[in-house]
Design a protein around this motif. Structure first.
Motif, short mmCIF file in Angstrom:
data_model
loop_
_atom_site.label_atom_id
_atom_site.label_comp_id
_atom_site.label_asym_id
_atom_site.label_seq_id
_atom_site.Cartn_x
_atom_site.Cartn_y
_atom_site.Cartn_z
N CYS A 16 -4.65 1.86 2.10
CA CYS A 16 -5.68 1.60 0.53
C CYS A 16 -5.51 0.81 0.00
O CYS A 16 -7.09 0.66 -0.87
N ASN A 58 -3.14 2.68 -12.04
CA ASN A 58 -3.39 1.53 -11.84
C ASN A 58 -5.31 1.26 -10.87
O ASN A 58 -6.56 0.63 -11.46
N ARG A 59 -5.35 2.19 -10.01
CA ARG A 59 -6.81 2.51 -9.99
C ARG A 59 -8.02 2.66 -10.59
O ARG A 59 -9.04 2.65 -11.01
N TYR A 110 -1.33 -6.44 0.38
CA TYR A 110 -2.07 -5.19 -0.19
C TYR A 110 -1.43 -4.09 1.17
O TYR A 110 -1.69 -4.39 2.10
N LYS A 137 -5.81 -7.28 -8.54
CA LYS A 137 -6.02 -5.57 -8.07
C LYS A 137 -4.77 -4.95 -8.88
O LYS A 137 -5.08 -3.24 -8.46
N PHE A 138 -4.22 -5.22 -9.72
CA PHE A 138 -2.15 -4.65 -10.35
C PHE A 138 -2.91 -4.98 -12.03
O PHE A 138 -3.25 -5.96 -12.48
N CYS A 171 1.56 0.93 0.37
CA CYS A 171 2.83 1.15 -0.67
C CYS A 171 3.48 3.10 -0.68
O CYS A 171 3.36 3.13 -0.16
N ARG A 203 -8.82 0.48 -12.90
CA ARG A 203 -9.20 -1.23 -12.12
C ARG A 203 -10.74 -1.16 -12.46
O ARG A 203 -11.54 -1.32 -12.46
N ASP A 212 -4.29 -1.10 -1.85
CA ASP A 212 -3.28 -2.03 -3.43
C ASP A 212 -2.76 -2.76 -3.61
O ASP A 212 -2.04 -2.45 -2.40
N TRP A 227 0.26 4.80 -8.97
CA TRP A 227 -1.13 5.19 -8.20
C TRP A 227 -2.56 5.40 -8.69
O TRP A 227 -3.34 4.11 -8.87
#
Ligand code: AMP
Ligand code: ZN
Length: 289
Positions: A267, A126-127, A263, A176-177, A276, A130, A269, A123
């Motif tokens: 959050c 990935n954030r 999504y 977003k991934f 998630c 991005r 994601d 998690w």
């Protein structure tokens, strides 16, 4: 094989994996998930040497002396290699230390240490990727890791669990991934250990003090035992999986849950569910027992 040959051999293998599986393009902005272990250190070093646009991200799990020693190595290596290092820690990103998250979750549900840690690391990765506008996340997963996972999924009797494996992550793409790729996919753990030692990388060879994955360890021992009698067994397991993967993907193409991208309502994601897995853990922690 001498040291120089061994070094060339493993670096050539990585270049071939990147080319054959189109893992990285020349204009990709790569974020290497750098744990401080031999594998992520090796892949970071090789990609930098090959001239890719590479930066490193480390997630400090705040596991006492082990994490501190690790961080010293990580900073030293990135400084020496002139690689930009991004440091985050799990408390700032997720609100709690890993030890707290684990004990709070495990008081309510039976999840393994490495499962909880893995969800949260993915998690955060990935954030951050991005946020940094990285186009690929590189991890240090190797041949042994993949053979173990494939074998574990077989032992669980659930082929669906293996659909998302392979040198590139994910079955679906989503804005977003950030795609995760594994350039060490065909490199054996023992070869990477030799490489790391020959290169004198500043890494800790001991496993994470919190790892308690008994099932994976049993599989690891079983595969190591088999490999002694039947060389190439790990490679064959992975290769067999890659050959059958298209059939597997086809077989599950009608599976709504696997092919749907939502999504996270909490959050935002990407996730296959309404919430998630990381937020699911957060909810478990927050809800009173
Ligand atoms: P593991 O699941 O711990 O075997 O790690 C697999 C890969 O995930 C490593 O090779 C790294 O690329 C990445 N990784 C694991 N832990 C961290 C961390 N604390 N910070 C950044 N990347 C990590
Ligand atoms: Zn979420």
């Amino acid at each position: 094989m001498g040291n120089v040959n061994h070094i060339d051999h493993i670096e050539n293998k990585v270049m071939k994996t990147i080319a054959d599986h189109e893992l990285i393009l020349k204009d990709d902005k790569i974020l290497v998930a750098y744990s401080g272990g031999k594998d992520s250190c090796a892949v970071l070093y090789m990609l930098k040497k090959l001239g890719y646009n590479v930066e490193a991200l480390t997630i400090d799990l705040l596991i006492g002396d082990w994490s501190m020693e690790n961080l010293v190595n990580i900073r030293k290596f990135c400084k020496e290699q002139k690689i930009k290092l991004h440091e985050v820690n799990v408390r700032d990103e997720f609100g709690y230390s890993m030890c707290y998250i684990r004990s709070a979750v495990q008081a309510k549900v039976a999840l393994k240490n490495c499962t909880i840690c893995g969800v949260i690391k993915r998690w955060i990765l990935n954030r951050k990727a991005r946020e940094l506008e990285a186009t690929k996340i590189v991890t240090g997963h190797n041949l042994d890791d993949e053979a173990q996972t494939i074998f574990m999924n077989m032992m669980k009797g659930n082929p669906k669990l293996s659909v998302g494996l392979g040198p590139k992550s994910g079955v679906m793409s989503d804005g977003k991934f950030v795609q995760r790729v594994k350039p060490l996919y065909f490199c054996a753990d023992s070869d990477l250990r030799k490489y790391s030692m020959a290169m004198k990388f500043p890494v800790l060879y001991d496993p994470c003090p919190c790892s308690s994955a008994a099932f994976r360890r049993d599989i690891l021992n079983a595969l190591d035992g088999l490999e002694k009698e039947y060389p190439q067994v790990k490679y064959n397991i992975v290769n067999n999986y890659l050959k059958s993967r298209p059939m597997l993907v086809k077989a599950y193409s009608g599976d709504d849950k696997l092919n749907r991208m939502n999504y996270c309502t909490s959050c935002g994601d990407p996730t296959r569910n309404a919430v998630c897995k990381a937020c699911e853990l957060l909810n478990i922690i927050k809800v009173p027992a």
